[in-house]
Scaffold this motif. Structure first.
Motif, PDB file in Angstrom:
ATOM      1  N   ARG A 328     -62.086 -36.172-128.574  1.00 44.90           N
ATOM      2  CA  ARG A 328     -61.433 -34.903-128.203  1.00 44.90           C
ATOM      3  C   ARG A 328     -60.394 -35.184-127.121  1.00 44.90           C
ATOM      4  NH1 ARG A 328     -66.716 -33.910-128.343  1.00 44.90           N
ATOM      5  NH2 ARG A 328     -66.931 -33.601-126.088  1.00 44.90           N
ATOM      6  N   GLU A 331     -58.834 -32.445-124.679  1.00 47.87           N
ATOM      7  CA  GLU A 331     -59.651 -31.782-123.669  1.00 47.87           C
ATOM      8  C   GLU A 331     -59.687 -32.695-122.445  1.00 47.87           C
ATOM      9  OE1 GLU A 331     -62.547 -29.772-127.090  1.00 47.87           O
ATOM     10  OE2 GLU A 331     -63.445 -30.955-125.456  1.00 47.87           O
ATOM     11  N   GLU A 382     -65.555 -39.106-124.629  1.00 47.08           N
ATOM     12  CA  GLU A 382     -65.148 -38.209-125.716  1.00 47.08           C
ATOM     13  C   GLU A 382     -63.872 -37.462-125.343  1.00 47.08           C
ATOM     14  OE1 GLU A 382     -66.905 -38.533-128.443  1.00 47.08           O
ATOM     15  OE2 GLU A 382     -68.233 -39.882-127.321  1.00 47.08           O
ATOM     16  N   ARG A 383     -63.799 -37.029-124.090  1.00 50.65           N
ATOM     17  CA  ARG A 383     -62.638 -36.305-123.599  1.00 50.65           C
ATOM     18  C   ARG A 383     -61.727 -37.218-122.778  1.00 50.65           C
ATOM     19  NH1 ARG A 383     -66.435 -31.151-121.770  1.00 50.65           N
ATOM     20  NH2 ARG A 383     -65.748 -29.715-123.408  1.00 50.65           N
ATOM     21  N   THR A 545     -69.684 -34.387-122.645  1.00 48.56           N
ATOM     22  CA  THR A 545     -70.250 -33.185-123.239  1.00 48.56           C
ATOM     23  C   THR A 545     -69.191 -32.427-124.033  1.00 48.56           C
ATOM     24  OG1 THR A 545     -71.468 -31.163-122.749  1.00 48.56           O
ATOM     25  CG2 THR A 545     -69.725 -31.750-121.219  1.00 48.56           C
ATOM     26  N   ASP A 546     -69.647 -31.460-124.852  1.00 49.19           N
ATOM     27  CA  ASP A 546     -68.693 -30.564-125.509  1.00 49.19           C
ATOM     28  C   ASP A 546     -68.752 -29.165-124.908  1.00 49.19           C
ATOM     29  OD1 ASP A 546     -71.112 -29.675-126.442  1.00 49.19           O
ATOM     30  OD2 ASP A 546     -70.659 -29.963-128.578  1.00 49.19           O
TER      31      ASP A 546
END
Length: 568
Positions: A328, A331, A382-383, A545-546
């Motif tokens: 992602r 983000e 992830e971000r 985290t999402d």
């Protein structure tokens, strides 16, 4: 986190929304509504961070060669070269569309030929010396400032708070006049946090920045705050070193001509002499100003002050590096710290006039690099993780305010982050002090990070000092981005709370905003490195985290966040 000086007035709309708010430090009572209590936070591995990186970069950034890192000077040029070299060496990518820098337009104003501050018409005329008795500067971008025979009015705490039915300017016309103002809130001496203005906990009405802004809206020619060490939270030495020499303001199309012509401070003893000369009892009026319904008191004297200004427009720079996210990348999680300091300042007894800013904030700037190296070593999260070294914090959070109003990455896609300002060299502590605890869903991330590193969280013990408004996280918070701000605890492993308080007081009284804020042999780096592990864990969890942590319901920044990210 320590006292901050010389801030630019906020826009009227932003001020109105902020000033109406109460900034109570409420622990965890509010809960973290935006992150469900049963939602698991990601597990992270906290690596060892590079002590060599910290020692080397703090030493270099705070060396005399960098001349105190004043924006617009050779010190900035050297700092930009160092940070881009180190960000690239850590493995980050340039963060502003392939560039390392975000230009921040500033105006440097240096007062010269400052006249004495003269008061006439009382029992005894007074002539105050610049620096030792008073300081003054201007936000106006103009070559000459002159305040001549201006009627002087005592306006108490200088607060106009309609929602509290409190107006120190009620029925008063101060256009062209000089207002004398008390620092902090009327109820700052309250033991608890219950009161008209949050009791002991300062509101934005208590900040001197607000008082100058309100005086300008009222049409005052000059606004002079009475310095008192306890409610101000710093001594006169800090005022003098921070308000003399070059000052920066944000560039503006109107050249800030809607600001007061002169803003400044006056020594408490001189204020008492002034009131006595005017036939008034300062202590009695100060006590009266604490009560609702206080009416401003014309002193029947006139003030005069003049000075010339040297004007220099410059483009200072925020430095932005990123570690792109792997799943992602659109983000964003932020790490922020300011790189600037005061440059040349008042000389000490040895003739040293360089305010090196080792603790404040070479430590934070170096920490950006150390954290970047650790995150890169673990691989992309992830971000996207964003590292921003901000300019002009010492001039009033100008670099962070500029970024927050002109974001490189959309604020609605910015998850949140942590701000680092003035890491401690007093040694490892058992606790961490949280500024603004209980405000957002980020608390749960900090709680887990602290537990992971065997630390306990405590609320700040001196909320009356208004630390919430004194560092760069505030600029992002105003725009709705959840930001954590915490600092080293006072309960030192060696020496306990007594040793921690002694170290903090020693720094504030003897080194803060002074040439003596330098690296010394007695620095204990262990606590700083322990704190960096907490910073790492919080940022890594947010990047893995999402979830989208929000400000808690009822918080003053919740509305801005909900508007920028309606789905959060």
């Amino acid at each position: 986190m320590l006292p901050r000086l010389f801030a630019l007035p906020l826009a009227v709309g932003a001020l109105a929304s902020l000033a109406a708010c109460n900034f109570a430090q409420s622990g965890n009572e509010a809960g973290n509504e935006a992150v469900a209590a049963n939602e698991a936070l990601p597990d992270v591995t906290v690596p060892d961070l590079s002590l060599d990186t910290m020692k080397t970069l703090v030493g270099e950034l705070s060396s005399d060669e960098f001349e105190g890192r004043m924006p617009g000077t050779v010190g900035e040029e050297k700092t930009m070269a160092l940070l881009t070299r180190e960000f690239a060496g850590a493995g980050l990518k340039p963060g502003n569309n392939g560039q390392w820098f975000q230009d921040v337009p500033l105006v440097e104003i240096t007062a010269k030929n400052v006249s004495p501050l003269e008061f006439t018409g009382g029992k005894t005329d007074m002539s105050l010396d610049y620096g030792s008795d008073f300081v003054a500067a201007t936000y106006r971008v103009t070559d000459k400032i002159s305040v001549a025979d201006s009627d002087v009015v005592f306006v108490g705490y200088g607060i106009n708070a309609p929602e509290k039915k409190w107006n120190d300017y009620a029925g008063l016309d101060v256009k062209g006049k000089t207002v004398i103002i008390l620092v902090n809130d009327p109820d700052w001496e309250t033991k608890g946090n219950d009161g008209e203005f949050n009791g002991r906990a300062m509101t934005y009405y208590g900040r001197w920045t607000y008082k100058y802004e309100e005086a300008a809206r009222q049409g005052a020619a000059a606004a002079i705050i009475v310095h008192d060490t306890e409610p101000a939270a710093y001594g006169w030495n800090v005022v003098e070193s921070s308000w003399t020499g070059p000052q920066n303001v944000a560039d503006a199309t109107n050249n800030h001509m809607d600001a007061t012509a002169a803003n400044g401070w006056i020594q408490l003893a001189k204020a008492k002499q002034l009131f006595a000369s005017a036939g008034q009892d300062f202590d009695k009026l100060r006590a009266a100003a604490k009560k609702p319904g206080f009416k401003a008191v014309p002193l029947g004297v006139k003030a005069s002050l003049s000075f010339d200004n040297t004007i220099k427009k410059t483009l200072s720079k925020n430095v932005i590096g990123i570690l792109p996210g792997k799943t992602r990348p659109n983000e964003y999680v932020l790490y922020t710290a300011h790189w600037d300091h005061l440059g040349h300042c008042g000389a000490d007894a040895t003739g040293d006039d360089i305010c090196n800013g080792a603790i404040d904030n070479a430590t934070g700037a170096a920490a950006l690099v150390a954290l970047a190296k650790a995150h890169v070593a673990q691989g992309p999260a992830e971000r996207t993780i964003v590292f921003i070294a901000l300019t002009a914090e010492e001039s009033g959070l100008l670099g962070s305010e500029y970024y927050a109003e002109n974001p490189v990455f959309p604020l609605g896609q910015t998850v949140g982050g942590v701000n680092m300002d003035a890491l401690s060299a007093a040694g490892p502590a058992k606790d961490l002090v949280v500024i603004g605890r209980g405000k957002s869903g980020l608390d749960r991330y900090l709680e887990k990070a602290a537990k992971l590193n065997n630390r306990v969280l405590v609320d700040e013990s001196t909320p009356e000092k208004g630390y919430y408004y004194r560092s760069d996280h505030f600029s992002f918070a105003k725009q709705g981005v959840p930001m954590l701000y915490f600092e080293a605890g006072e309960d030192l492993i060696k020496g306990g709370v007594a040793a921690g308080k002694k170290a903090a007081e020693d720094y504030t009284e003897n080194r803060y905003h002074a040439p003596s804020d330098e690296v010394t042999d007695d620095w204990n780096w262990d606590g700083m490195m322990a704190d960096l592990k907490v910073y790492f864990a919080v940022g890594r969890m947010l990047a893995m985290t999402d979830a989208w942590p929000n400000w808690n319901k009822g918080d003053e920044f919740r509305k801005a966040r909900d508007e920028s990210r309606p789905t959060s």
